[in-house]
Structures are given as C-alpha cells and as structure tokens.
Enzyme design. Structure first.
Site, mmCIF file in Angstrom:
data_model
loop_
_atom_site.group_PDB
_atom_site.id
_atom_site.type_symbol
_atom_site.label_atom_id
_atom_site.label_comp_id
_atom_site.label_asym_id
_atom_site.label_seq_id
_atom_site.Cartn_x
_atom_site.Cartn_y
_atom_site.Cartn_z
ATOM 1 N N ARG A 124 0.805 -1.219 0.000
ATOM 2 C CA ARG A 124 0.000 0.000 0.000
ATOM 3 C C ARG A 124 0.841 1.272 0.000
ATOM 4 O O ARG A 124 0.329 2.363 -0.266
ATOM 5 C CB ARG A 124 -0.916 0.027 1.233
ATOM 6 C CG ARG A 124 -1.995 -1.052 1.238
ATOM 7 C CD ARG A 124 -2.767 -0.990 2.555
ATOM 8 N NE ARG A 124 -3.827 -1.978 2.633
ATOM 9 C CZ ARG A 124 -5.078 -1.779 2.201
ATOM 10 N NH1 ARG A 124 -5.390 -0.615 1.643
ATOM 11 N NH2 ARG A 124 -5.993 -2.715 2.307
ATOM 12 N N LYS B 149 3.830 -19.996 7.423
ATOM 13 C CA LYS B 149 2.940 -20.446 8.484
ATOM 14 C C LYS B 149 2.388 -19.224 9.220
ATOM 15 O O LYS B 149 2.972 -18.140 9.104
ATOM 16 C CB LYS B 149 3.671 -21.393 9.445
ATOM 17 C CG LYS B 149 4.651 -20.730 10.410
ATOM 18 C CD LYS B 149 5.246 -21.771 11.335
ATOM 19 C CE LYS B 149 6.099 -21.155 12.410
ATOM 20 N NZ LYS B 149 5.355 -20.512 13.483
ATOM 21 N N HIS C 43 10.741 -22.931 8.139
ATOM 22 C CA HIS C 43 12.154 -22.552 8.040
ATOM 23 C C HIS C 43 13.076 -23.528 8.769
ATOM 24 O O HIS C 43 14.259 -23.611 8.463
ATOM 25 C CB HIS C 43 12.374 -21.129 8.565
ATOM 26 C CG HIS C 43 12.244 -20.976 10.040
ATOM 27 N ND1 HIS C 43 11.036 -20.724 10.655
ATOM 28 C CD2 HIS C 43 13.169 -21.020 11.037
ATOM 29 C CE1 HIS C 43 11.222 -20.629 11.950
ATOM 30 N NE2 HIS C 43 12.501 -20.800 12.215
ATOM 31 N N LYS D 32 17.323 -25.694 7.774
ATOM 32 C CA LYS D 32 18.554 -25.679 8.558
ATOM 33 C C LYS D 32 19.434 -26.877 8.195
ATOM 34 O O LYS D 32 18.947 -28.001 8.057
ATOM 35 C CB LYS D 32 18.231 -25.687 10.057
ATOM 36 C CG LYS D 32 17.544 -24.405 10.543
ATOM 37 C CD LYS D 32 17.278 -24.466 12.026
ATOM 38 C CE LYS D 32 16.607 -23.190 12.512
ATOM 39 N NZ LYS D 32 17.494 -22.019 12.414
ATOM 40 N N GLU E 17 13.344 -21.486 24.149
ATOM 41 C CA GLU E 17 13.737 -20.101 23.924
ATOM 42 C C GLU E 17 13.925 -19.414 25.272
ATOM 43 O O GLU E 17 13.191 -19.707 26.226
ATOM 44 C CB GLU E 17 12.679 -19.359 23.110
ATOM 45 C CG GLU E 17 12.468 -19.907 21.711
ATOM 46 C CD GLU E 17 11.421 -19.132 20.952
ATOM 47 O OE1 GLU E 17 11.797 -18.242 20.172
ATOM 48 O OE2 GLU E 17 10.226 -19.406 21.133
ATOM 49 N N ASP F 268 2.217 -22.807 17.637
ATOM 50 C CA ASP F 268 3.302 -22.041 17.046
ATOM 51 C C ASP F 268 4.509 -22.903 16.695
ATOM 52 O O ASP F 268 5.203 -22.626 15.718
ATOM 53 C CB ASP F 268 3.727 -20.929 18.009
ATOM 54 C CG ASP F 268 4.646 -19.907 17.374
ATOM 55 O OD1 ASP F 268 4.431 -19.566 16.199
ATOM 56 O OD2 ASP F 268 5.584 -19.442 18.055
ATOM 57 N N HIS G 297 7.214 -27.302 13.405
ATOM 58 C CA HIS G 297 8.637 -27.611 13.555
ATOM 59 C C HIS G 297 8.883 -28.974 14.204
ATOM 60 O O HIS G 297 9.613 -29.814 13.680
ATOM 61 C CB HIS G 297 9.334 -26.536 14.397
ATOM 62 C CG HIS G 297 9.188 -25.146 13.860
ATOM 63 N ND1 HIS G 297 9.099 -24.867 12.519
ATOM 64 C CD2 HIS G 297 9.122 -23.949 14.493
ATOM 65 C CE1 HIS G 297 8.984 -23.567 12.352
ATOM 66 N NE2 HIS G 297 9.001 -22.990 13.519
ATOM 67 N N LYS H 286 8.893 -20.630 26.128
ATOM 68 C CA LYS H 286 9.577 -19.343 26.191
ATOM 69 C C LYS H 286 10.019 -19.071 27.627
ATOM 70 O O LYS H 286 9.462 -19.627 28.568
ATOM 71 C CB LYS H 286 8.674 -18.227 25.680
ATOM 72 C CG LYS H 286 8.321 -18.376 24.201
ATOM 73 C CD LYS H 286 7.537 -17.196 23.685
ATOM 74 C CE LYS H 286 7.252 -17.356 22.197
ATOM 75 N NZ LYS H 286 8.476 -17.344 21.377
#
Length: 510
Positions: free
Chosen positions: A66, A172, A202, A206, A240, A259, A264, A362
């Site tokens: 935009r 995703k 992704h 790897k 994480e 997630d 994964h 996390k």
C-alpha cells in the site's frame, strides 16, 4: 540479452551434486514486503543468494503493498534491510546489479493493483528475461490468502503456460486446527496445483535438520540401532530464553503448541522416525514422512501425558524479567500457553512402545533446539555394586541450534586402580569440521522454490495430519482451565517433569 524460458541450467547436473545449484530465469513478487519477516529474513536472503552467485543474471524482485513508494524508495528500503541482515560481505557491484531488477507496485489485496502488477510482470518478462517464471511469496496472515490467490487467478498470473512456471510460497501458520488448515489448502489449491505450492517451515531449511538424513542413511553404525529394540525414548526440545515482548497481542490465542509443535517439532519427529526413502526426490521423502504422521498419536490420559504453562516473573540469567501476564497487550485472564509438552507414540514396527516427548517454551533456561535419542540400559552389566552409579543412558543428541552438531554420550572407565564407569561425550561440531559457512534457512528454501525442489516443504497432507495429532491435545487444554505457572529462567512447569517420571524418565538439561 533476453534468455530463453527453455534455458537449462548447466550446473543442475544430477550426476554431480558437488556443483552449485543456480536458479534459471525467474523473478519473485513479495506480498507483505513491508513486514518484519521480509525485512529481517527474505530481503537479506535474496541478496545473499545473489552474492553467492546463485540467482540468474536477470533476477527481478517486485514488492507489492500500500505504500506510496517509487522504485528508488523501495530499493533504498531493500538496501537498508540487506545491510542490517545479510550474512555475506556487502559488495557494491552485486548490489548495483541486483538493484537494476528491483521494482515496487502499489496496491491493496483486492483492487486494480493486480492489473498493474500483471501488466508490469509481462513487460519484465521481456525486459529482464524472466521468461514468465514467477514465484509469489505470501508473507501475509492467512486471512489474505484467498483474496491474493483469486486476484492472481483473475488477472491470469497463476497459470503456468508453455515452458514457464508460476509458484506460490506460503508462510505459516497453516491454519489453527485441522479444519481451518483443510479450508486454507482448498483455497490455495483451487488456484495453484499442489505441485506449485511451497509451504515454508524454516526449520527444514537448517543444515542440521537436513543432516538427520545423512546421519541415519549414510552411516551403518546408527541405523541398525535406530528402533524400539535399542531406543528407550526420544526427546525433541525447542527452548527459547526470550519472552513475548511486543508480540504478546499476536501470540494470545495461538500458544506454544500451535506455534512450534504442529510444524517444527512434528516435522523433526517425522525425519527421525521415517523409514529409508527410495531416493531423496521430493515425492519419496514426503511419502515416508506421511507414513509416520499417519501412525502418530497422542498418548492418553492427556492429564498425565501432556503439560502446559505460562511463565511468571523471575531471573533470566542476571536480569529480572516480568511475567507473561504483565506483558503489554496480553490478557491476564488468557489461557494461552507459553510452554507446551506432550507424549506421542508412533505405531509402527520400528517404533512401537517408544515414547516421543516433545516440548517447547519461552523464558526457559537457555535457547536450544535438539533431538535426543536415549538408549535402553545394557541388558547385562558384569560390574560390582557402585561401579556404575555415575553411568546414565547412552544417547545420540542432534543439536539443531545453537552450537550445531552431534554428541554421543556413552560410558567410559575413569582412570585409576578401580573399575569406575561414568558418562563421557564424543562431540562433532559443524563450525570445527567445516570451513564453509552454512547458508541461512531462508536462503536454502527460497532457492529450492525457484528450482522446483520441494523436498523441504510440507505438503497439504502433512499439514493436515500434523493438526490431527495435535487437535485432541489443544481441545483437552481448552477445557482444563489456567495453565500452570513456571518462573522465568527455569525449565518449565512441574507437571512437565511429572509427565516423564511416570515412565521412569527425566528431561535432559541441555
């Protein structure tokens, strides 16, 4: 000079895999080019591919959005992203060459901007020699997939004709459950055939994930023991050490299981558990992964075989951090989990009875992704009492990130006059064994999409099967009230440890 669309890449010689793979005449349109993913990952990856000499001379990058940008303003934006995120050394000559093929088309996802886009791509096919070969990267939320795909169809940009191709690359999340994933697949496949759809995970790009295949099938020492006769259990961890930060509003309602586990970790499970494929062609690899996912299910009862949690305030190293419910934009009454763990089984002759423990979270102890295959104890040990007290289970640990490599843990005699045995590690590290730097995951995946190499991209059936495994767990959690709290900097809620203790197991501490 315009290259023919029938050009055959002389370096794509299937008989010599040592030669670099270089994309043929092609271009890419990125929808959502002003978003974080494009700025931090996609644009730097495209430059790095160009810098490595893996893109065609006439490669053309078109941004669609935009903003009222000229081509020059967009090129400045791309340059800023490249200088901030590229992994290869900046080359003014490479940039100048790439910048000649950078353009911006202004438009929304449901207006006449697509007519302008279609007309310009037709011109670029002649001017830049792209040969009608275009990849459309949908770096946008799934709710925009339908509009974009149907607009591409309306203006005739979705059809592969003659010797040209059109492909769509999708980020995703692929839905939020099996039903929504099926609807998304129907929307996309109504416009693009499945062979032209590339779903990005992704993690599959790897090097260490791809090395699972080499570790298993290029070495005789591993595969004979890669089964339920020798393996006690498997742990797959993605931890994480960061919190939600500014993503709290986005993350609420998604959670750690949707997630990370659905895509994964279940893809990692499939690569670990699959049978040897007949070849590494996409269809052969995907067929074996699908067989695994069809036979994988959650172990019941779910109140004892799963765990979920939300991080509370605590110490992350030397820093005291706030808890999830104090994060800006997060609903304190939300039941969205930041930690998820589950027990799965693969009902096959190879893996029958072996639990696969998957966990992600996390604000955990450190950032690490690894796969640990833990072996059964030796059936007979001719040692006196106390001589093997410090001996644990043998293990093969594949470190996906960071410190990429493989560790083997086994027992060894301690030097001295007594027979004392304890665990030692034998370690392989990518950084020490290979001088060349591994490409970033998005570099590999973008190049594969341009080359029509779909081995590392999940099919629609893989996506739907993954949701069928996870849906019962998520549905159970939806009725189970608030997740258990765990202090930031620890390794998750107590229920996750209890989940393993019921079978005599404990989590590895990476």
């Amino acid at each position: 000079m315009t290259e023919s669309s029938a050009w055959v890449n002389p370096l794509r010689n299937a008989k010599d895999k040592r030669l670099p793979r270089i994309a043929g005449p092609s271009g890419m349109v990125i929808f959502g080019v002003t978003g974080d993913l494009a700025y931090k990952k996609l644009l730097p990856a495209i430059y790095d591919l160009a810098n490595r000499g893996l893109l065609p001379a006439g490669f053309t990058l078109v941004g669609y959005g935009r903003r009222d940008w000229s081509n020059a303003a967009f090129a400045d934006y791309v340059l800023d992203a490249v200088k901030s995120g590229s992994r290869t050394k900046f080359s003014a000559d490479v940039w100048e060459h790439l910048a000649r093929g950078i353009e911006f088309i202004r438009g929304a996802f449901d207006d006449e901007g697509f007519d302008r886009l279609s007309a310009r791509l037709g011109e670029l096919d002649t001017l830049r020699g792209t040969g009608g070969n275009w990849a459309y990267y949908l770096s946008v939320p799934p709710e925009f997939f339908s509009n974009i795909c149907h607009q591409l169809e309306r203006v005739g940009m979705s059809n592969s004709v003659a010797d040209s191709w059109r492909r769509v690359i999708i980020e995703k999340p692929f839905g939020h459950d099996q039903e929504s994933a099926r609807k998304l697949n129907e929307i996309v496949n109504a416009v693009f055939p499945e062979s032209s759809v590339f779903r990005i995970d992704h993690y599959l790009g790897k090097e260490t994930v791809q090395n699972i295949l080499a570790l298993r099938f290029a070495n005789q020492i591993f595969e004979p023991m890669w089964n339920a006769h020798y393996i006690d259990h498997v742990q797959i961890t993605m931890a994480e050490d960061i919190g939600l930060g500014g993503r709290a509003g986005y993350y609420d309602g998604i959670g750690a299981a949707r997630d990370v586990i659905q895509n994964h970790l279940l893809q990692l499970l499939a690569l670990v558990a699959m049978e040897e494929p007949s070849s590494f062609q996409p269809e052969a690899l995907q067929a074996e992964k699908i067989k695994v996912l069809r036979t994988t299910h959650a172990v019941h009862p779910l109140n004892k075989t799963t765990a979920r949690g939300q991080y509370s305030a605590g110490w992350q190293g030397s820093e005291y951090v706030k808890g999830l419910r104090e994060e800006d934009g997060f609903d304190p009454a939300s039941t969205t989990e930041t930690y998820a763990a589950c027990t799965l089984e693969v009902n096959s002759r190879r893996w029958g009875g072996v639990p696969f423990y998957l966990r992600t979270g996390k604000r955990l102890g450190r950032r690490v992704t690894e796969i640990a295959l833990v072996f059964k104890a030796a059936p007979h040990q001719p040692f006196d009492n106390g001589e093997t007290e410090a001996l644990g289970h043998n293990a093969v640990v594949i470190r996906v990130q960071p410190d990429e490599g493989v560790t083997m843990r086994f027992g060894s005699k301690v030097p001295g006059s007594t027979m004392e045995v304890r665990d030692v590690n034998m370690d392989f590290a990518y950084a020490e064994a290979f001088t060349e730097e591994s490409p970033e995951a998005y570099e590999r995946l973008i190049l594969d999409a341009l080359l029509d190499e779909s081995s590392l991209f999940p099919t629609n059936e893989e996506v739907e099967l993954s949701w069928s495994i996870l849906d019962p767990i998520i549905n159970y959690w939806a009725q189970a009230g608030q997740p258990e709290e765990y202090p930031a900097g620890t390794w998750g809620p107590e229920s996750a440890d209890t989940m393993l203790r019921r079978r005599g197991h404990t989590w590895r501490r990476p």
